[in-house]
Design an enzyme around this catalytic site. Structure first.
Site, PDB file in Angstrom:
ATOM      1  N   SER A 137       4.759  22.461  -8.249  1.00 29.79           N
ATOM      2  CA  SER A 137       5.256  23.655  -7.533  1.00 29.79           C
ATOM      3  C   SER A 137       6.776  23.618  -7.479  1.00 29.79           C
ATOM      4  CB  SER A 137       4.703  23.644  -6.106  1.00 29.79           C
ATOM      5  OG  SER A 137       5.328  24.626  -5.315  1.00 29.79           O
ATOM      6  N   TYR A 180       3.247  19.545   2.099  1.00 30.98           N
ATOM      7  CA  TYR A 180       3.012  20.095   0.751  1.00 30.98           C
ATOM      8  C   TYR A 180       4.193  19.795  -0.167  1.00 30.98           C
ATOM      9  CZ  TYR A 180       2.009  23.531  -2.912  1.00 30.98           C
ATOM     10  OH  TYR A 180       1.762  24.144  -4.120  1.00 30.98           O
TER      11      TYR A 180
HETATM   12  N1  NAP Z   1      -0.514  30.200  -5.756  1.00 29.54           N
HETATM   13  C1  NAP Z   1       0.731  29.784  -5.586  1.00 29.54           C
HETATM   14  O1  NAP Z   1       1.596  30.518  -5.067  1.00 29.54           O
HETATM   15  C2  NAP Z   1       1.126  28.415  -6.077  1.00 29.54           C
HETATM   16  C3  NAP Z   1       2.502  28.129  -6.163  1.00 29.54           C
HETATM   17  C4  NAP Z   1       2.892  26.867  -6.610  1.00 29.54           C
HETATM   18  C5  NAP Z   1       1.949  25.930  -6.974  1.00 29.54           C
HETATM   19  N2  NAP Z   1       0.613  26.225  -6.873  1.00 29.54           N
HETATM   20  C6  NAP Z   1      -0.341  25.177  -7.245  1.00 29.54           C
HETATM   21  O2  NAP Z   1      -1.267  25.681  -8.178  1.00 29.54           O
HETATM   22  C7  NAP Z   1      -2.482  24.912  -8.108  1.00 29.54           C
HETATM   23  C8  NAP Z   1      -3.664  25.861  -8.114  1.00 29.54           C
HETATM   24  O3  NAP Z   1      -3.615  26.661  -6.948  1.00 29.54           O
HETATM   25  P1  NAP Z   1      -4.058  28.194  -6.911  1.00 29.54           P
HETATM   26  O4  NAP Z   1      -2.870  28.981  -6.569  1.00 29.54           O
HETATM   27  O5  NAP Z   1      -4.859  28.553  -8.103  1.00 29.54           O
HETATM   28  O6  NAP Z   1      -4.950  28.147  -5.560  1.00 29.54           O
HETATM   29  P2  NAP Z   1      -6.498  28.406  -5.276  1.00 29.54           P
HETATM   30  O7  NAP Z   1      -6.911  29.692  -5.896  1.00 29.54           O
HETATM   31  O8  NAP Z   1      -6.636  28.227  -3.812  1.00 29.54           O
HETATM   32  O9  NAP Z   1      -7.229  27.221  -6.052  1.00 29.54           O
HETATM   33  C9  NAP Z   1      -7.199  25.903  -5.599  1.00 29.54           C
HETATM   34  C10 NAP Z   1      -8.257  25.116  -6.340  1.00 29.54           C
HETATM   35  O10 NAP Z   1      -8.198  23.747  -5.940  1.00 29.54           O
HETATM   36  C11 NAP Z   1      -9.498  23.311  -5.593  1.00 29.54           C
HETATM   37  N3  NAP Z   1      -9.436  22.289  -4.559  1.00 29.54           N
HETATM   38  C12 NAP Z   1      -8.637  22.250  -3.468  1.00 29.54           C
HETATM   39  N4  NAP Z   1      -8.876  21.153  -2.753  1.00 29.54           N
HETATM   40  C13 NAP Z   1      -9.863  20.474  -3.382  1.00 29.54           C
HETATM   41  C14 NAP Z   1     -10.567  19.275  -3.109  1.00 29.54           C
HETATM   42  N5  NAP Z   1     -10.296  18.513  -2.033  1.00 29.54           N
HETATM   43  N6  NAP Z   1     -11.530  18.883  -3.971  1.00 29.54           N
HETATM   44  C15 NAP Z   1     -11.832  19.631  -5.046  1.00 29.54           C
HETATM   45  N7  NAP Z   1     -11.207  20.773  -5.367  1.00 29.54           N
HETATM   46  C16 NAP Z   1     -10.234  21.196  -4.540  1.00 29.54           C
HETATM   47  C17 NAP Z   1     -10.208  24.561  -5.090  1.00 29.54           C
HETATM   48  O11 NAP Z   1     -11.618  24.356  -5.206  1.00 29.54           O
HETATM   49  P3  NAP Z   1     -12.725  25.177  -4.350  1.00 29.54           P
HETATM   50  O12 NAP Z   1     -12.180  26.591  -4.209  1.00 29.54           O
HETATM   51  O13 NAP Z   1     -13.926  25.106  -5.226  1.00 29.54           O
HETATM   52  O14 NAP Z   1     -12.850  24.492  -3.050  1.00 29.54           O
HETATM   53  C18 NAP Z   1      -9.660  25.619  -6.044  1.00 29.54           C
HETATM   54  O15 NAP Z   1     -10.394  25.630  -7.248  1.00 29.54           O
HETATM   55  C19 NAP Z   1      -2.370  24.065  -6.823  1.00 29.54           C
HETATM   56  O16 NAP Z   1      -2.064  22.735  -7.172  1.00 29.54           O
HETATM   57  C20 NAP Z   1      -1.188  24.682  -6.077  1.00 29.54           C
HETATM   58  O17 NAP Z   1      -0.508  23.742  -5.298  1.00 29.54           O
HETATM   59  C21 NAP Z   1       0.187  27.449  -6.435  1.00 29.54           C
END
Ligand code: NAP
Length: 254
Positions: A140, A155
């Site tokens: 991130s 985070y």
């Molecule tokens: N969206 C943003 O603005 C943003 C910005 C910077 C970085 N990121 C990074 O991008 C990555 C993906 O996030 P996203 O935005 O796609 O969010 P998201 O839609 O909330 O997806 C998060 C994923 O991580 C899985 N997960 C979380 N905790 C877990 C655990 N303890 N065990 C197994 N699976 C787990 C969730 O699984 P389930 O739903 O099946 O529980 C889900 O598939 C993350 O690392 C996040 O930090 C996101």
């Protein structure tokens, strides 16, 4: 980019960026291992992936804070496909907290965002060395700077640690022909901030504001980030390792 006969393991494949990446890898003929907790969502993503080129993904329901579950991911990948070419450590949670909140939020953020990725990389390494494969970690912009309008210390700390894992492991495994890189998104339209405790309404409000204030006038979509993940995992990125790629619509400029 062609992932024909390549086995790609993606954590957090049930939602957002991970689900978009799964679909993109599937369109490039990859064999997929899709990891998440929500089995219904995983099955939906898997069905879409199978439609792409006919390859049926393996689904692994895993809680990444449980070591046995993490081991099970590698076991299932090897049992089904016999190899691992790409590991995408994408799963992550947003944990709010300030230094006044004690150690608990820190432990929760580190358990999912750092420890699980560390363990998975460690278990996948012998297989990646064999295949001369690669790793993409999803970090991130929070690794570089605090979130502007929120206390997000746990985070931000966890993502900075993940970037250091990327660089150290890239250095260590370069001689084995294994590449390790990081994709560092800024605000991306997924349900992510709900994992940090925001309601759907607060999330939509926040995203509306981000669309207005980011230099390019929009947030990223999951597919934008997935594009970069797939590129770094492909042979076209054969000279890239230990690199941290920001994709943020100019967020770091402001
Ligand atoms: N969206 C943003 O603005 C943003 C910005 C910077 C970085 N990121 C990074 O991008 C990555 C993906 O996030 P996203 O935005 O796609 O969010 P998201 O839609 O909330 O997806 C998060 C994923 O991580 C899985 N997960 C979380 N905790 C877990 C655990 N303890 N065990 C197994 N699976 C787990 C969730 O699984 P389930 O739903 O099946 O529980 C889900 O598939 C993350 O690392 C996040 O930090 C996101």
């Amino acid at each position: 980019m062609d992932f024909n006969d390549k086995v790609v393991v993606i954590t957090g494949a049930s939602s957002g960026i991970g689900a978009a990446a799964a679909l993109m890898f599937a369109n490039q003929s990859a064999k997929l291992v899709l990891v998440g907790r929500n089995e219904t969502s995983l099955k939906n993503v898997a069905a879409k992936c199978e439609l792409a080129k006919g390859n049926k993904p393996v689904i692994v329901k895993a809680e990444l804070t449980v070591d046995e579950d993490v081991k099970d991911i590698i076991d299932k990948a090897i049992t089904h496909f016999g190899r691992i070419d790409v590991l995408v450590n994408n799963a992550g949670i947003g944990i709010q907290g300030s230094i006044r909140d004690g150690i608990e939020p820190y432990d929760r953020a580190m358990a999912t965002n750092v420890r699980a990725a560390y363990l998975l990389i460690s278990l996948a390494t012998p297989h990646l060395v064999k295949s001369r494969g690669n790793i993409v970690n999803v970090s991130s912009v929070a690794a570089f700077k605090p979130i502007r309008d929120m206390d997000f210390l746990p985070y931000c700390t966890s993502k900075a640690a993940l970037d250091q894992i990327t660089k150290c492991v890239a250095r260590e495994l370069a001689k084995d022909g294994v590449r390790v890189n990081s994709v560092n998104p800024g605000a991306t339209r997924t349900p992510f901030v709900q994992s940090a405790g925001l309601t759907k309404e607060q999330m939509e409000e926040l995203y509306k504001a981000r669309d207005k204030t980011l230099p390019l006038g929009k947030m990223a979509e999951s597919a934008d980030v997935a594009d970069l993940i797939v590129y770094l995992a492909s042979d076209r990125a054969r000279s890239i390792t230990g690199s941290i790629y920001v994709i943020d619509n100019g967020e770091m400029l402001s």
